[in-house]
Write a protein that holds these residues in place. Structure first.
Motif, mmCIF file in Angstrom:
data_model
loop_
_atom_site.group_PDB
_atom_site.id
_atom_site.type_symbol
_atom_site.label_atom_id
_atom_site.label_comp_id
_atom_site.label_asym_id
_atom_site.label_seq_id
_atom_site.Cartn_x
_atom_site.Cartn_y
_atom_site.Cartn_z
ATOM 1 N N GLU A 292 0.687 -1.255 -0.161
ATOM 2 C CA GLU A 292 0.009 -0.012 0.060
ATOM 3 C C GLU A 292 0.977 1.305 0.009
ATOM 4 O OE1 GLU A 292 -3.308 0.319 2.702
ATOM 5 O OE2 GLU A 292 -3.509 -2.112 2.980
ATOM 6 N N HIS A 293 0.370 2.293 -0.340
ATOM 7 C CA HIS A 293 0.817 3.542 -0.282
ATOM 8 C C HIS A 293 1.361 4.112 1.115
ATOM 9 C CE1 HIS A 293 0.977 5.060 -4.623
ATOM 10 N NE2 HIS A 293 -0.293 4.076 -4.705
ATOM 11 N N GLY B 34 -7.207 12.665 -6.859
ATOM 12 C CA GLY B 34 -7.022 11.124 -7.274
ATOM 13 C C GLY B 34 -5.650 10.960 -7.600
ATOM 14 N N VAL B 35 -4.578 11.759 -7.220
ATOM 15 C CA VAL B 35 -3.217 11.507 -7.270
ATOM 16 C C VAL B 35 -2.386 11.246 -5.972
ATOM 17 C CG1 VAL B 35 -1.002 12.153 -8.396
ATOM 18 C CG2 VAL B 35 -3.154 12.707 -9.569
ATOM 19 N N TRP B 36 -1.646 10.123 -5.757
ATOM 20 C CA TRP B 36 -0.889 10.012 -4.615
ATOM 21 C C TRP B 36 0.289 11.239 -4.548
ATOM 22 C CZ3 TRP B 36 -2.693 6.962 -0.730
ATOM 23 C CH2 TRP B 36 -3.702 6.030 -1.020
ATOM 24 N N PRO B 37 0.891 11.377 -3.610
ATOM 25 C CA PRO B 37 1.932 12.269 -3.395
ATOM 26 C C PRO B 37 3.097 11.727 -4.320
ATOM 27 C CG PRO B 37 0.982 12.003 -1.409
ATOM 28 C CD PRO B 37 0.155 11.116 -2.090
ATOM 29 N N CYS B 38 3.404 10.418 -4.356
ATOM 30 C CA CYS B 38 4.611 10.048 -5.050
ATOM 31 C C CYS B 38 4.328 9.890 -6.534
ATOM 32 C CB CYS B 38 4.761 8.612 -4.451
ATOM 33 S SG CYS B 38 3.583 7.307 -5.115
ATOM 34 N N ARG C 251 0.342 2.563 -8.543
ATOM 35 C CA ARG C 251 0.126 1.157 -7.584
ATOM 36 C C ARG C 251 0.934 1.399 -6.565
ATOM 37 N NH1 ARG C 251 2.837 -2.655 -9.418
ATOM 38 N NH2 ARG C 251 1.838 -4.189 -8.444
ATOM 39 N N GLY C 252 0.370 0.888 -5.216
ATOM 40 C CA GLY C 252 0.957 0.858 -4.099
ATOM 41 C C GLY C 252 2.535 0.332 -4.206
ATOM 42 N N GLY C 253 2.566 -0.852 -4.704
ATOM 43 C CA GLY C 253 3.891 -1.413 -5.014
ATOM 44 C C GLY C 253 5.013 -0.643 -5.702
ATOM 45 N N ASN C 254 4.788 0.641 -6.145
ATOM 46 C CA ASN C 254 5.505 1.255 -6.897
ATOM 47 C C ASN C 254 5.814 2.416 -6.007
ATOM 48 O OD1 ASN C 254 5.777 -0.635 -9.047
ATOM 49 N ND2 ASN C 254 4.311 0.317 -10.305
ATOM 50 N N CYS C 255 5.284 2.615 -5.004
ATOM 51 C CA CYS C 255 5.264 3.849 -4.187
ATOM 52 C C CYS C 255 6.838 3.941 -3.451
ATOM 53 C CB CYS C 255 4.359 3.859 -2.850
ATOM 54 S SG CYS C 255 4.419 5.329 -1.925
ATOM 55 N N THR C 256 7.286 4.988 -3.539
ATOM 56 C CA THR C 256 8.708 4.758 -2.938
ATOM 57 C C THR C 256 8.820 4.832 -1.431
ATOM 58 O OG1 THR C 256 8.459 7.483 -2.401
ATOM 59 C CG2 THR C 256 9.505 6.628 -4.483
ATOM 60 N N ARG C 257 7.509 4.851 -0.709
ATOM 61 C CA ARG C 257 7.504 4.337 0.753
ATOM 62 C C ARG C 257 6.471 3.578 0.923
ATOM 63 N NH1 ARG C 257 6.715 10.111 3.773
ATOM 64 N NH2 ARG C 257 7.254 8.821 5.655
ATOM 65 N N ARG C 258 6.290 2.398 -0.008
ATOM 66 C CA ARG C 258 5.280 1.384 0.198
ATOM 67 C C ARG C 258 5.458 0.537 1.481
ATOM 68 N NH1 ARG C 258 7.512 -3.297 -3.982
ATOM 69 N NH2 ARG C 258 9.547 -3.945 -2.691
ATOM 70 N N HIS C 259 4.462 0.282 1.797
ATOM 71 C CA HIS C 259 4.448 -0.715 2.806
ATOM 72 C C HIS C 259 3.296 -1.822 3.132
ATOM 73 C CE1 HIS C 259 1.157 1.929 4.216
ATOM 74 N NE2 HIS C 259 0.651 0.951 5.024
#
Length: 427
Positions: A247-248, A256-260, A264-272
């Protein structure tokens, strides 16, 4: 109660306002943290409606001990619900719930007060998904079920009198004809996997487990060496190998846009991974984890068919357990990804010339053969691992218990491919 009958002190009152003739329900509530007096006030045009509301409020107050003086919007309750109750969801289920909440439930109904949600709003959610979004009734059914769980907890907390999802038919799931292998096809599949030289390949061992005891594909991939007792012939199904979704962790969506900037959550720089402390998981490799089955009924131990015990004994002589003790692995003892397992099953059927059925059909095959052999539903449940009798009867069948041991022995005898020799499969 008549209009002139006196009420008990502290149970709430009902009176008619002189200014507009409206009927007012006023029920005292426990004092606030600062000692201020609180009461629940509801206004209705008709006396009979006000009487009903007074009875409902009294029942809710007796059940929950307190009531909110104003109802939150569904959007607010969704956030509250996630904080209070999401921990009980399986870690593999949480992303699905969050997706349905954010993509369907919140956009369709988020601005509606929780205590105002009725069957018409539930129908609105269905129409939003199927008509506005153009998605399937299966998707609508999934969102309906999530909303029902969320509103069930609102009912338990006294925020609504009754779950409106129970007052309307759920969307119908898109019907697909369930396919499975008959006993002859399954037997031939096992025969072709057998090299005939006394050794047991991974293909034969995995197919035997799939067809003879019918675990879920994730349960089959999650079998570990310490869950197999070749001396007693028992096997325990206690883990599932699953790929969990990251997840992000970069913050909240804006427009509608994530800060990163990643979708996909898997591509987030701070995924968890959002894994509650109450849930037991074991990390295997990458995004692959061993998780507990989705229900207590899925965690089961029983005696294997002698045929399967002998097959696994021969297999384990030449195949060392891999990471976390997994008995079915790929190179260097690494876990088998579920997508690779699906391709393995499809390729095996093509090579043997059998009908194209998904890997879950092996479970259906096992249950159907047990049914044909005459074993009752409670015995099949203990082997297959269904929590619900209805699931076993309505979905999967067409036609430490001694009966379980007898049943597993019977299916082993019915599926013994060794009597066939090396024959070509038939469709």
């Amino acid at each position: 109660m008549g209009k002139t009958e006196r009420r008990k002190r502290g149970t709430g009152g009902l009176y008619q306002r002189e200014s507009d003739g409206m009927w007012v329900v006023a029920v005292p509530l426990p004092a606030g943290p600062d000692g201020t007096r609180r009461r629940k006030v509801i206004v209705r045009a008709k006396y009979a409606d006000a009487v009903k509301e007074l009875q409902k409020v009294r029942q809710k107050l007796e059940r929950s001990g307190d009531l909110s003086t104003s109802s939150p919007t569904l959007s607010t309750w969704l956030d509250t619900w996630w904080e209070r109750y999401a921990e009980r969801l399986k870690v593999s289920t949480r992303p699905s719930y969050r997706s349905k909440i954010e993509n369907y439930i919140r956009p369709a109904l988020g601005n509606v007060k929780v205590d105002r949600i009725g069957p018409a709003h539930v129908a609105r959610l269905r129409d939003y998904i199927t008509k506005e979004k153009g998605l399937s009734s299966t998707t609508a059914l999934g969102a309906h079920r999530v909303l029902s769980v969320i509103l069930r907890d609102a009912e338990r907390e006294g925020k609504i009198a009754r779950n409106p999802c129970a007052l309307i038919d759920a969307p119908k799931k898109r019907v697909h004809k369930v396919k499975y292998l008959d006993s002859g096809q399954a037997r031939n599949l096992l025969a072709v996997c057998d090299s005939g030289d006394g050794t047991v390949s991974r293909d034969l061992a995995m197919a035997a487990v799939a067809l003879l005891i019918g675990p879920r594909p994730a349960e089959r991939l999650g079998v570990t060496s310490d869950e197999i007792d070749l001396t007693t012939g028992s096997i325990t199904i206690a883990w599932q190998l699953q790929r969990l979704d990251f997840e992000h962790g970069c913050g909240e969506k804006a427009g509608g846009v994530w800060p990163c900037g990643r979708k996909r959550g898997g591509n987030c720089t701070r995924r968890h991974l959002d894994i509650p402390d109450s849930q037991e998981v074991q990390h295997v490799e990458g995004g692959l984890y061993l998780t507990r089955p989705k229900s207590r009924a899925g965690w089961r131990e029983f005696t294997m068919p002698p045929l399967l015990r002998d097959t696994l004994a021969a297999y384990l002589e030449t195949h060392e357990p891999g990471m976390c003790g997994l008995i079915f692995t790929r190179d260097l003892g690494r876990p088998i990804d579920p997508s690779d397992d699906s391709r393995w099953w499809d390729g095996l059927l093509r090579a043997v010339g059998l009908p194209d059925v998904d890997r879950h059909s092996a479970r259906h095959t096992c249950n159907t053969i047990l049914t044909e052999l005459g074993y009752p539903v409670d015995v099949r449940q203990k082997i297959i691992g269904h929590a619900s009798r209805a699931v076993n009867e309505e979905v999967y069948t067409h036609t430490s218990d001694a009966r379980v041991t007898e049943a597993t022995a019977a299916i082993g005898a019915a599926m013994d491919w060794r009597a066939l020799g090396q024959t070509s499969p038939t469709g």
